[in-house]
Write a protein that holds these residues in place. Structure first.
Motif, PDB file in Angstrom:
ATOM      1  N   SER A   1      11.048  -0.901   3.989  1.00 19.79           N
ATOM      2  CA  SER A   1      10.252  -2.035   4.473  1.00 19.79           C
ATOM      3  C   SER A   1       8.941  -1.644   5.151  1.00 19.79           C
ATOM      4  CB  SER A   1      11.080  -2.856   5.470  1.00 19.79           C
ATOM      5  OG  SER A   1      11.360  -2.078   6.631  1.00 19.79           O
ATOM      6  N   ASP A   2       8.696  -0.338   5.322  1.00 19.38           N
ATOM      7  CA  ASP A   2       7.533   0.081   6.106  1.00 19.38           C
ATOM      8  C   ASP A   2       6.780   1.232   5.430  1.00 19.38           C
ATOM      9  OD1 ASP A   2       5.679   0.715   8.054  1.00 19.38           O
ATOM     10  OD2 ASP A   2       7.120   0.676   9.700  1.00 19.38           O
ATOM     11  N   PRO A   3       5.929   0.932   4.443  1.00 18.48           N
ATOM     12  CA  PRO A   3       5.184   1.986   3.746  1.00 18.48           C
ATOM     13  C   PRO A   3       4.314   2.822   4.683  1.00 18.48           C
ATOM     14  CG  PRO A   3       4.936  -0.121   2.616  1.00 18.48           C
ATOM     15  CD  PRO A   3       5.672  -0.391   3.884  1.00 18.48           C
ATOM     16  N   THR A   4       3.767   2.214   5.735  1.00 19.06           N
ATOM     17  CA  THR A   4       2.943   2.972   6.687  1.00 19.06           C
ATOM     18  C   THR A   4       3.768   4.076   7.338  1.00 19.06           C
ATOM     19  OG1 THR A   4       1.513   1.076   7.094  1.00 19.06           O
ATOM     20  CG2 THR A   4       1.555   2.772   8.806  1.00 19.06           C
ATOM     21  N   LEU A   5       5.001   3.770   7.678  1.00 15.74           N
ATOM     22  CA  LEU A   5       5.896   4.754   8.285  1.00 15.74           C
ATOM     23  C   LEU A   5       6.238   5.867   7.295  1.00 15.74           C
ATOM     24  CD1 LEU A   5       7.619   5.690  10.652  1.00 15.74           C
ATOM     25  CD2 LEU A   5       9.397   4.104   9.888  1.00 15.74           C
ATOM     26  N   VAL A   6       6.444   5.517   6.040  1.00 10.84           N
ATOM     27  CA  VAL A   6       6.741   6.521   5.008  1.00 10.84           C
ATOM     28  C   VAL A   6       5.538   7.452   4.831  1.00 10.84           C
ATOM     29  CG1 VAL A   6       7.328   6.886   2.569  1.00 10.84           C
ATOM     30  CG2 VAL A   6       8.453   5.053   3.877  1.00 10.84           C
ATOM     31  N   ILE A   7       4.342   6.900   4.849  1.00 14.74           N
ATOM     32  CA  ILE A   7       3.127   7.716   4.743  1.00 14.74           C
ATOM     33  C   ILE A   7       3.046   8.673   5.937  1.00 14.74           C
ATOM     34  CG2 ILE A   7       0.598   7.645   4.833  1.00 14.74           C
ATOM     35  CD1 ILE A   7       0.823   4.949   3.258  1.00 14.74           C
ATOM     36  N   ALA A   8       3.280   8.162   7.132  1.00 19.41           N
ATOM     37  CA  ALA A   8       3.246   9.027   8.328  1.00 19.41           C
ATOM     38  C   ALA A   8       4.306  10.116   8.236  1.00 19.41           C
ATOM     39  CB  ALA A   8       3.431   8.182   9.588  1.00 19.41           C
ATOM     40  N   ALA A   9       5.479   9.794   7.692  1.00 15.15           N
ATOM     41  CA  ALA A   9       6.526  10.803   7.528  1.00 15.15           C
ATOM     42  C   ALA A   9       6.073  11.907   6.569  1.00 15.15           C
ATOM     43  CB  ALA A   9       7.814  10.142   7.038  1.00 15.15           C
ATOM     44  N   LEU A  10       5.417  11.524   5.495  1.00 17.39           N
ATOM     45  CA  LEU A  10       4.910  12.524   4.540  1.00 17.39           C
ATOM     46  C   LEU A  10       3.863  13.436   5.175  1.00 17.39           C
ATOM     47  CD1 LEU A  10       4.578  10.239   1.407  1.00 17.39           C
ATOM     48  CD2 LEU A  10       5.982  12.328   1.541  1.00 17.39           C
ATOM     49  N   LEU A  11       3.106  12.887   6.110  1.00 13.99           N
ATOM     50  CA  LEU A  11       1.995  13.625   6.719  1.00 13.99           C
ATOM     51  C   LEU A  11       2.323  14.171   8.111  1.00 13.99           C
ATOM     52  CD1 LEU A  11      -0.894  11.154   5.756  1.00 13.99           C
ATOM     53  CD2 LEU A  11       0.003  13.096   4.437  1.00 13.99           C
ATOM     54  N   HIS A  12       3.593  14.072   8.524  1.00 17.66           N
ATOM     55  CA  HIS A  12       3.922  14.343   9.924  1.00 17.66           C
ATOM     56  C   HIS A  12       3.599  15.758  10.399  1.00 17.66           C
ATOM     57  CE1 HIS A  12       7.832  15.978   8.474  1.00 17.66           C
ATOM     58  NE2 HIS A  12       7.856  16.603   9.637  1.00 17.66           N
ATOM     59  N   ASP A  13       3.523  16.725   9.509  1.00 15.23           N
ATOM     60  CA  ASP A  13       3.216  18.102   9.908  1.00 15.23           C
ATOM     61  C   ASP A  13       1.801  18.540   9.529  1.00 15.23           C
ATOM     62  OD1 ASP A  13       5.551  18.836  11.250  1.00 15.23           O
ATOM     63  OD2 ASP A  13       6.568  19.473   9.414  1.00 15.23           O
ATOM     64  N   ALA A  14       0.997  17.648   9.001  1.00 14.83           N
ATOM     65  CA  ALA A  14      -0.330  18.024   8.496  1.00 14.83           C
ATOM     66  C   ALA A  14      -1.248  18.558   9.587  1.00 14.83           C
ATOM     67  CB  ALA A  14      -0.985  16.834   7.794  1.00 14.83           C
ATOM     68  N   VAL A  15      -1.291  17.901  10.718  1.00 10.49           N
ATOM     69  CA  VAL A  15      -2.170  18.341  11.813  1.00 10.49           C
ATOM     70  C   VAL A  15      -1.608  19.614  12.435  1.00 10.49           C
ATOM     71  CG1 VAL A  15      -3.100  17.713  14.092  1.00 10.49           C
ATOM     72  CG2 VAL A  15      -2.995  15.993  12.262  1.00 10.49           C
ATOM     73  N   GLU A  16      -0.314  19.600  12.716  1.00  4.54           N
ATOM     74  CA  GLU A  16       0.345  20.714  13.409  1.00  4.54           C
ATOM     75  C   GLU A  16       0.351  22.007  12.585  1.00  4.54           C
ATOM     76  OE1 GLU A  16       4.877  21.485  14.883  1.00  4.54           O
ATOM     77  OE2 GLU A  16       3.993  19.549  15.365  1.00  4.54           O
ATOM     78  N   ASP A  17       0.704  21.895  11.310  1.00  8.67           N
ATOM     79  CA  ASP A  17       0.883  23.102  10.488  1.00  8.67           C
ATOM     80  C   ASP A  17      -0.340  23.494   9.671  1.00  8.67           C
ATOM     81  OD1 ASP A  17       3.457  23.162  11.417  1.00  8.67           O
ATOM     82  OD2 ASP A  17       4.401  22.587   9.535  1.00  8.67           O
ATOM     83  N   GLN A  18      -1.147  22.511   9.262  1.00 13.48           N
ATOM     84  CA  GLN A  18      -2.262  22.806   8.363  1.00 13.48           C
ATOM     85  C   GLN A  18      -3.625  22.479   8.963  1.00 13.48           C
ATOM     86  OE1 GLN A  18      -1.852  24.531   5.595  1.00 13.48           O
ATOM     87  NE2 GLN A  18       0.304  24.614   6.158  1.00 13.48           N
ATOM     88  N   GLU A  19      -3.624  22.072  10.229  1.00 14.18           N
ATOM     89  CA  GLU A  19      -4.866  21.762  10.946  1.00 14.18           C
ATOM     90  C   GLU A  19      -5.741  20.759  10.186  1.00 14.18           C
ATOM     91  OE1 GLU A  19      -6.724  25.483  12.025  1.00 14.18           O
ATOM     92  OE2 GLU A  19      -4.939  26.156  13.073  1.00 14.18           O
ATOM     93  N   VAL A  20      -5.084  19.782   9.563  1.00 12.98           N
ATOM     94  CA  VAL A  20      -5.818  18.696   8.913  1.00 12.98           C
ATOM     95  C   VAL A  20      -6.467  17.879  10.022  1.00 12.98           C
ATOM     96  CG1 VAL A  20      -5.618  16.604   7.516  1.00 12.98           C
ATOM     97  CG2 VAL A  20      -4.267  18.638   6.927  1.00 12.98           C
ATOM     98  N   PRO A  21      -7.772  17.655   9.956  1.00 15.07           N
ATOM     99  CA  PRO A  21      -8.428  16.865  10.999  1.00 15.07           C
ATOM    100  C   PRO A  21      -7.895  15.430  11.034  1.00 15.07           C
ATOM    101  CG  PRO A  21     -10.052  18.015   9.639  1.00 15.07           C
ATOM    102  CD  PRO A  21      -8.714  18.163   8.957  1.00 15.07           C
ATOM    103  N   VAL A  22      -7.637  14.949  12.224  1.00 17.87           N
ATOM    104  CA  VAL A  22      -7.131  13.588  12.402  1.00 17.87           C
ATOM    105  C   VAL A  22      -8.084  12.589  11.752  1.00 17.87           C
ATOM    106  CG1 VAL A  22      -6.480  11.840  14.100  1.00 17.87           C
ATOM    107  CG2 VAL A  22      -5.932  14.230  14.506  1.00 17.87           C
ATOM    108  N   GLU A  23      -9.373  12.865  11.827  1.00 15.54           N
ATOM    109  CA  GLU A  23     -10.374  11.975  11.235  1.00 15.54           C
ATOM    110  C   GLU A  23     -10.160  11.821   9.721  1.00 15.54           C
ATOM    111  OE1 GLU A  23     -11.319  13.635  14.922  1.00 15.54           O
ATOM    112  OE2 GLU A  23     -11.228  14.795  13.062  1.00 15.54           O
ATOM    113  N   MET A  24      -9.704  12.874   9.076  1.00 19.47           N
ATOM    114  CA  MET A  24      -9.439  12.807   7.641  1.00 19.47           C
ATOM    115  C   MET A  24      -8.251  11.884   7.367  1.00 19.47           C
ATOM    116  SD  MET A  24      -8.606  15.883   4.938  1.00 19.47           S
ATOM    117  CE  MET A  24     -10.199  16.668   5.158  1.00 19.47           C
ATOM    118  N   ILE A  25      -7.218  11.978   8.195  1.00 15.64           N
ATOM    119  CA  ILE A  25      -6.060  11.099   8.030  1.00 15.64           C
ATOM    120  C   ILE A  25      -6.474   9.645   8.277  1.00 15.64           C
ATOM    121  CG2 ILE A  25      -3.761  10.511   8.933  1.00 15.64           C
ATOM    122  CD1 ILE A  25      -3.388  13.549   9.464  1.00 15.64           C
ATOM    123  N   ILE A  26      -7.281   9.415   9.312  1.00 17.68           N
ATOM    124  CA  ILE A  26      -7.761   8.056   9.590  1.00 17.68           C
ATOM    125  C   ILE A  26      -8.554   7.524   8.397  1.00 17.68           C
ATOM    126  CG2 ILE A  26      -9.345   6.688  11.021  1.00 17.68           C
ATOM    127  CD1 ILE A  26      -8.561   8.550  13.391  1.00 17.68           C
TER     128      ILE A  26
END
Length: 185
Positions: free
Chosen positions: A49-74
């Motif tokens: 019921s919550d695609p936004t939550l599923v997207i966040a789950a897929l990306l949950h380690d992007a900043v921590e492990d791969q230093e993806v800029p938060v601005e890119m996720i936004i």
């Protein structure tokens, strides 16, 4: 329909961002397997019921492990997704023991979305400890991780009985994987 296209875009982004990352276990699985498992657990816990939550789950380690800029996720997935990702991201500038302590303390204060992702993440990690532990992790280190994960999850309980059951089963399997088989049984 549009939001599920975004879910697939997030899966693609996660696969690209984590392309060279492997799980620590002896199987050396591609890291995307972990991200997909966390997203699947979250999707199932919320009945999709919550695609936004599923997207966040897929990306949950992007900043921590791969230093993806938060601005890119936004830019690519929106501020609500980025806010959830940031809420589950550890501050890697802190010592490991402090990061672990903070996860325990912060768990009860997390948003519903962050709690679901944390619970799914710990479940996935314990499943990996049971099935494919890191070769350099002693029995003691695995036991310590299991106990720490239980302490974090204690602060997440009450959010999803189904997901909590998945965690409890994963914790039991991880503990059983450390015990030698009984002789003559």
């Amino acid at each position: 329909m549009k939001e599920w296209i975004a879910v697939l875009r997030a899966a693609d982004a996660a696969a690209r961002w984590h392309v060279h990352q492997r799980r620590k276990g002896i199987a050396q699985e591609p890291y995307i397997n972990h991200l997909l498992e966390v997203a699947s657990l979250v999707a199932e816990a919320t009945s999709g019921s919550d695609p936004t939550l599923v997207i966040a789950a897929l990306l949950h380690d992007a900043v921590e492990d791969q230093e993806v800029p938060v601005e890119m996720i936004i830019r690519e997935f929106g501020k609500p997704v980025a806010d959830i990702v940031l809420e589950v991201t550890d501050d890697k500038t802190l010592p490991k023991d402090e990061r672990k302590r903070r996860q325990i303390v912060a768990a009860p204060k997390k948003s519903r979305e962050a709690k679901l992702i944390k619970l799914a993440d710990k479940t996935s990690n314990l499943r990996t400890i049971a099935a494919s532990p890191a070769a350099d992790w002693s029995v003691n280190r695995r036991l310590d991780y299991i106990e720490w994960a239980k302490a974090v999850v204690a602060g997440l309980r009450g959010i999803s009985p189904w997901l909590e059951q998945q965690f409890d089963e994963a914790a039991s399997a991880a503990e059983r994987s450390l015990n030698p088989p009984m002789a003559g049984v």
